[in-house]
Design a protein around this motif. Structure first.
Motif, PDB file in Angstrom:
ATOM      1  N   ARG A 159      -0.863  18.184   2.229  1.00  0.00           N
ATOM      2  CA  ARG A 159       0.168  17.966   1.216  1.00  0.00           C
ATOM      3  C   ARG A 159       1.477  17.438   1.818  1.00  0.00           C
ATOM      4  NH1 ARG A 159      -1.749  20.986  -3.345  1.00  0.00           N
ATOM      5  NH2 ARG A 159      -3.784  20.019  -3.586  1.00  0.00           N
ATOM      6  N   HIS A 160       1.533  17.273   3.119  1.00  0.00           N
ATOM      7  CA  HIS A 160       2.663  16.568   3.730  1.00  0.00           C
ATOM      8  C   HIS A 160       2.397  15.070   3.533  1.00  0.00           C
ATOM      9  CE1 HIS A 160       4.730  19.977   5.528  1.00  0.00           C
ATOM     10  NE2 HIS A 160       3.539  20.456   5.835  1.00  0.00           N
ATOM     11  N   PHE A 161       2.863  14.575   2.409  1.00  0.00           N
ATOM     12  CA  PHE A 161       2.489  13.246   1.906  1.00  0.00           C
ATOM     13  C   PHE A 161       3.699  12.750   1.117  1.00  0.00           C
ATOM     14  CE2 PHE A 161       0.330  10.958  -1.716  1.00  0.00           C
ATOM     15  CZ  PHE A 161      -0.200   9.904  -0.991  1.00  0.00           C
ATOM     16  N   ARG A 162       4.545  11.919   1.755  1.00  0.00           N
ATOM     17  CA  ARG A 162       5.849  11.652   1.132  1.00  0.00           C
ATOM     18  C   ARG A 162       6.507  10.370   1.653  1.00  0.00           C
ATOM     19  NH1 ARG A 162       6.191  16.468   4.054  1.00  0.00           N
ATOM     20  NH2 ARG A 162       7.368  16.397   6.012  1.00  0.00           N
ATOM     21  N   ASP A 163       7.636  10.047   1.019  1.00  0.00           N
ATOM     22  CA  ASP A 163       8.550   8.979   1.426  1.00  0.00           C
ATOM     23  C   ASP A 163       7.970   7.572   1.206  1.00  0.00           C
ATOM     24  OD1 ASP A 163       9.879  11.239   2.350  1.00  0.00           O
ATOM     25  OD2 ASP A 163       9.291  10.923   4.430  1.00  0.00           O
ATOM     26  N   PRO A 164       7.605   7.214  -0.032  1.00  0.00           N
ATOM     27  CA  PRO A 164       7.013   5.903  -0.282  1.00  0.00           C
ATOM     28  C   PRO A 164       8.015   4.765  -0.089  1.00  0.00           C
ATOM     29  CG  PRO A 164       7.510   6.999  -2.355  1.00  0.00           C
ATOM     30  CD  PRO A 164       7.761   8.009  -1.276  1.00  0.00           C
ATOM     31  N   LYS A 165       7.597   3.746   0.662  1.00  0.00           N
ATOM     32  CA  LYS A 165       8.389   2.515   0.822  1.00  0.00           C
ATOM     33  C   LYS A 165       7.583   1.381   0.205  1.00  0.00           C
ATOM     34  CE  LYS A 165      11.962   0.191   2.466  1.00  0.00           C
ATOM     35  NZ  LYS A 165      11.769  -1.116   1.814  1.00  0.00           N
ATOM     36  N   VAL A 166       8.146   0.733  -0.814  1.00  0.00           N
ATOM     37  CA  VAL A 166       7.421  -0.228  -1.638  1.00  0.00           C
ATOM     38  C   VAL A 166       7.986  -1.631  -1.425  1.00  0.00           C
ATOM     39  CG1 VAL A 166       6.775  -0.831  -4.004  1.00  0.00           C
ATOM     40  CG2 VAL A 166       6.996   1.579  -3.348  1.00  0.00           C
ATOM     41  N   TRP A 167       7.117  -2.646  -1.407  1.00  0.00           N
ATOM     42  CA  TRP A 167       7.526  -4.045  -1.333  1.00  0.00           C
ATOM     43  C   TRP A 167       6.458  -4.915  -1.976  1.00  0.00           C
ATOM     44  CZ3 TRP A 167       4.966  -1.474   2.364  1.00  0.00           C
ATOM     45  CH2 TRP A 167       3.915  -2.103   3.027  1.00  0.00           C
ATOM     46  N   LYS A 168       6.805  -6.167  -2.221  1.00  0.00           N
ATOM     47  CA  LYS A 168       5.864  -7.096  -2.819  1.00  0.00           C
ATOM     48  C   LYS A 168       5.427  -8.124  -1.791  1.00  0.00           C
ATOM     49  CE  LYS A 168       4.885  -9.383  -7.177  1.00  0.00           C
ATOM     50  NZ  LYS A 168       5.431  -9.887  -8.471  1.00  0.00           N
ATOM     51  N   TYR A 169       4.107  -8.402  -1.783  1.00  0.00           N
ATOM     52  CA  TYR A 169       3.544  -9.414  -0.888  1.00  0.00           C
ATOM     53  C   TYR A 169       2.540 -10.215  -1.702  1.00  0.00           C
ATOM     54  CZ  TYR A 169       1.090 -11.445   3.123  1.00  0.00           C
ATOM     55  OH  TYR A 169       0.535 -12.317   4.017  1.00  0.00           O
ATOM     56  N   GLY A 170       2.830 -11.504  -1.873  1.00  0.00           N
ATOM     57  CA  GLY A 170       1.988 -12.299  -2.758  1.00  0.00           C
ATOM     58  C   GLY A 170       2.130 -11.810  -4.187  1.00  0.00           C
ATOM     59  N   ASP A 171       0.990 -11.575  -4.836  1.00  0.00           N
ATOM     60  CA  ASP A 171       1.006 -11.112  -6.228  1.00  0.00           C
ATOM     61  C   ASP A 171       0.856  -9.601  -6.355  1.00  0.00           C
ATOM     62  OD1 ASP A 171       1.229 -13.725  -7.160  1.00  0.00           O
ATOM     63  OD2 ASP A 171      -0.946 -14.015  -7.168  1.00  0.00           O
ATOM     64  N   MET A 172       0.834  -8.896  -5.231  1.00  0.00           N
ATOM     65  CA  MET A 172       0.576  -7.457  -5.250  1.00  0.00           C
ATOM     66  C   MET A 172       1.781  -6.672  -4.746  1.00  0.00           C
ATOM     67  SD  MET A 172      -2.578  -6.999  -6.366  1.00  0.00           S
ATOM     68  CE  MET A 172      -3.148  -5.424  -5.739  1.00  0.00           C
ATOM     69  N   TRP A 173       1.885  -5.443  -5.246  1.00  0.00           N
ATOM     70  CA  TRP A 173       2.828  -4.477  -4.706  1.00  0.00           C
ATOM     71  C   TRP A 173       2.122  -3.647  -3.638  1.00  0.00           C
ATOM     72  CZ3 TRP A 173       7.841  -4.802  -5.778  1.00  0.00           C
ATOM     73  CH2 TRP A 173       8.231  -5.481  -6.937  1.00  0.00           C
ATOM     74  N   TYR A 174       2.841  -3.334  -2.591  1.00  0.00           N
ATOM     75  CA  TYR A 174       2.297  -2.511  -1.514  1.00  0.00           C
ATOM     76  C   TYR A 174       3.230  -1.334  -1.255  1.00  0.00           C
ATOM     77  CZ  TYR A 174      -1.087  -6.168  -0.589  1.00  0.00           C
ATOM     78  OH  TYR A 174      -2.113  -7.067  -0.715  1.00  0.00           O
ATOM     79  N   MET A 175       2.651  -0.260  -0.768  1.00  0.00           N
ATOM     80  CA  MET A 175       3.409   0.943  -0.455  1.00  0.00           C
ATOM     81  C   MET A 175       2.882   1.545   0.839  1.00  0.00           C
ATOM     82  SD  MET A 175       3.649   4.536  -2.575  1.00  0.00           S
ATOM     83  CE  MET A 175       1.898   4.863  -2.403  1.00  0.00           C
ATOM     84  N   VAL A 176       3.796   1.871   1.737  1.00  0.00           N
ATOM     85  CA  VAL A 176       3.427   2.653   2.921  1.00  0.00           C
ATOM     86  C   VAL A 176       4.041   4.038   2.739  1.00  0.00           C
ATOM     87  CG1 VAL A 176       5.423   1.910   4.319  1.00  0.00           C
ATOM     88  CG2 VAL A 176       3.329   2.669   5.447  1.00  0.00           C
ATOM     89  N   ILE A 177       3.264   5.051   3.110  1.00  0.00           N
ATOM     90  CA  ILE A 177       3.715   6.430   2.897  1.00  0.00           C
ATOM     91  C   ILE A 177       3.347   7.287   4.103  1.00  0.00           C
ATOM     92  CG2 ILE A 177       1.592   7.128   1.675  1.00  0.00           C
ATOM     93  CD1 ILE A 177       3.500   8.712  -0.242  1.00  0.00           C
ATOM     94  N   GLY A 178       4.232   8.194   4.464  1.00  0.00           N
ATOM     95  CA  GLY A 178       3.993   9.059   5.614  1.00  0.00           C
ATOM     96  C   GLY A 178       3.166  10.265   5.234  1.00  0.00           C
ATOM     97  N   THR A 179       2.295  10.675   6.151  1.00  0.00           N
ATOM     98  CA  THR A 179       1.455  11.837   5.853  1.00  0.00           C
ATOM     99  C   THR A 179       0.940  12.478   7.134  1.00  0.00           C
ATOM    100  OG1 THR A 179      -0.382  12.602   4.474  1.00  0.00           O
ATOM    101  CG2 THR A 179      -0.685  10.506   5.596  1.00  0.00           C
TER     102      THR A 179
END
Length: 488
Positions: A159-179
């Motif tokens: 459950r240590h799953f947090r801090d989403p960083k979102v950006w757009k690349y091409g036609d999609m949204w992407y998110m990296v998250i720490g866990t």
């Protein structure tokens, strides 16, 4: 109604203590800090509709209670910030113990935040939910009615799953998250989405479950994934890293991996892990790209689980760094103060061709507690040289930044810097016969940019108000020195 109640509690706390905070000598003059209470991670850094917006983790009730709100400021120039109303407060079932860190995007013209809702039960068991809030006016944020958009963590992770960083690349949204994996190893996951609301797990960007990165601890916080000068960079904060000589000496670390990201598999083809800042207090950076194409970073000048500070008795703790521009040189991240910092300059003083001959040197009008200082050193034979900042008359109080020529190490020593905080930090620096130090001093902080951003040292210091002297020195040899100084 619950939103309104929690906001009223926060604003009453601010009104009650803001005068006490403003009268504290250690209140910073040009760094962002809380109006009262506790500040930590910067969040939601974005350049949108001609303005820079920045949010931050904010507990106005500190130290009596732990409530994580999102504070909010905006600016047109990255140095003069306008305080805005609190953007988020922990009012819903999915965030009862805090609106934790996240990021901001422009979604079809709508100012959109994505953040972690943190919940703990009476036994301390954690739930984490990824949530969305949106605003049409850039001030008032409405939480998505179907929050959360991601419930807890995928299989194989805790459950240590947090801090989403979102950006757009091409036609999609992407998110990296720490866990954290179920084996208690830190990692970062990559997701994608067509619409920000329905997310699909792609895979691990990188993790401490590989031989190459096995030393990188039990949890990765506050990831940023961005492209700088054609290189994909994962910046993150691994917790649980063991000290290795001059490396990883803080309670928790911050650094980066650089390579090429495969958006299909989520894998980053990375090189070595490199610390982002060599000082004492630097964590949880937030990065954005502005409308000039610059990659901009601001960090928390503090660390988790460290609250030793003389400011606590006056009802506040921690601050943020100045904004830095990122670039890449020789496969390393270079950090420099943004150009806009020059807007703060006043009363320029310059000295050229100063020579220090195995001695200490003080220069007229080079002193104070809030200034910018650029020093260009050159030498042939010398064993050690540097600068003593925030000195009192007998030098029983001082913060020292010096270069050990024989060992080829740059050293920041705050063992005599004043109240509370002590220690020494070092980094390897090749002897080329010249050294540039670019210093930003504030009433209770120092940021030192080395050789045009090749290295950076960040630290909090708490000297006495009368400790305002600056001394230049050399040992066992001579150095030449050019100086530029501005009050800030």
């Amino acid at each position: 109604m619950r939103d309104e109640k929690l906001l009223n509690i926060a604003y009453k706390a601010i009104e009650k203590s803001k005068e006490k905070v403003s009268k504290d000598y250690y209140t910073l003059k040009y760094h962002l800090m809380p109006p009262v209470g506790f500040i930590n991670d910067p969040n939601g850094f974005i350049n949108i509709k001609g303005e820079y917006h920045l949010f931050y983790q904010f507990n106005p009730l500190y130290p009596e209670d732990k409530k994580a709100y999102w504070g909010h400021v905006k600016s047109t120039d990255l140095v003069n910030w306008q305080q805005l109303p609190i953007a988020l407060c922990p009012s819903e079932w999915y965030e009862t113990h805090g609106c934790y860190s996240g990021s901001a995007v422009n979604y079809k013209g709508i100012f959109t935040l994505m953040y972690t809702g943190n919940v703990k039960d009476s036994s301390g068991n954690r739930e984490t939910y990824q949530c969305i809030a949106q605003s049409n006016d850039g001030v008032n944020f409405i939480k998505y009615e179907n929050n959360p958009v991601i419930y807890n963590q995928p299989e194989g992770y805790t459950r240590h799953f947090r801090d989403p960083k979102v950006w757009k690349y091409g036609d999609m949204w992407y998110m990296v998250i720490g866990t954290q994996t179920v084996k208690e190893q830190g990692t970062a996951l990559l997701y994608n989405s067509k619409d920000l609301f329905d997310w699909k797990l792609i895979g691990e960007v990188a993790g401490a479950n590989t031989d190459k990165l096995s030393f990188l601890g039990y949890m990765w916080e506050c990831p940023n994934l961005l492209n700088i000068d054609g290189k994909d960079v994962l910046i993150f904060c691994p917790q649980g890293v063991e000290k290795q000589g001059d490396l990883y000496n803080n309670r928790h670390q911050c650094g980066y991996l650089m390579g090429n990201l495969d958006y299909e598999t989520g894998k980053l083809d990375y090189g070595d892990f490199v610390e982002l800042d060599r000082g004492f207090e630097f964590y949880a950076p937030q990065i954005t790209e502005d409308n000039k194409g610059r990659k901009l970073l601001i960090g928390w000048m503090g660390l988790p689980d460290e609250e030793e500070s003389p400011t606590v008795k006056n009802g506040w703790l921690h601050c943020l760094t100045i904004v830095r521009e990122l670039s890449i040189k020789n496969h390393r991240i270079i950090q420099n103060p943004v150009e806009e910092m020059k807007l703060l300059r006043k009363n320029r003083i310059e000295y050229n061709n100063i020579e220090i001959k195995s001695d200490n040197l003080k220069l007229d009008k080079i002193n104070g507690d809030s200034y910018e200082l650029i020093c260009d050193f050159s030498w042939d034979i010398v064993s050690k040289f540097g600068i003593k900042f925030r000195c009192n008359k007998d030098c029983s109080e001082e913060t020292v930044l010096y270069y050990d020529v024989e060992k080829e190490k740059l050293v920041l020593d705050r063992d005599k810097s004043g109240l509370s905080l002590k220690g020494i930090r070092k980094c390897k620096l090749k002897n080329h016969g010249n050294l540039k130090l670019h210093i930003f001093m504030d009433t209770s902080s120092i940021e030192a940019f080395v050789n045009d951003g090749e290295e950076v040292f960040t630290a909090r210091i708490y000297p006495d108000k009368d400790s305002s002297g600056v001394t230049f020195f050399s040992e066992d040899g001579n150095v030449k020195l050019d100086i530029q100084y501005w009050e800030l």
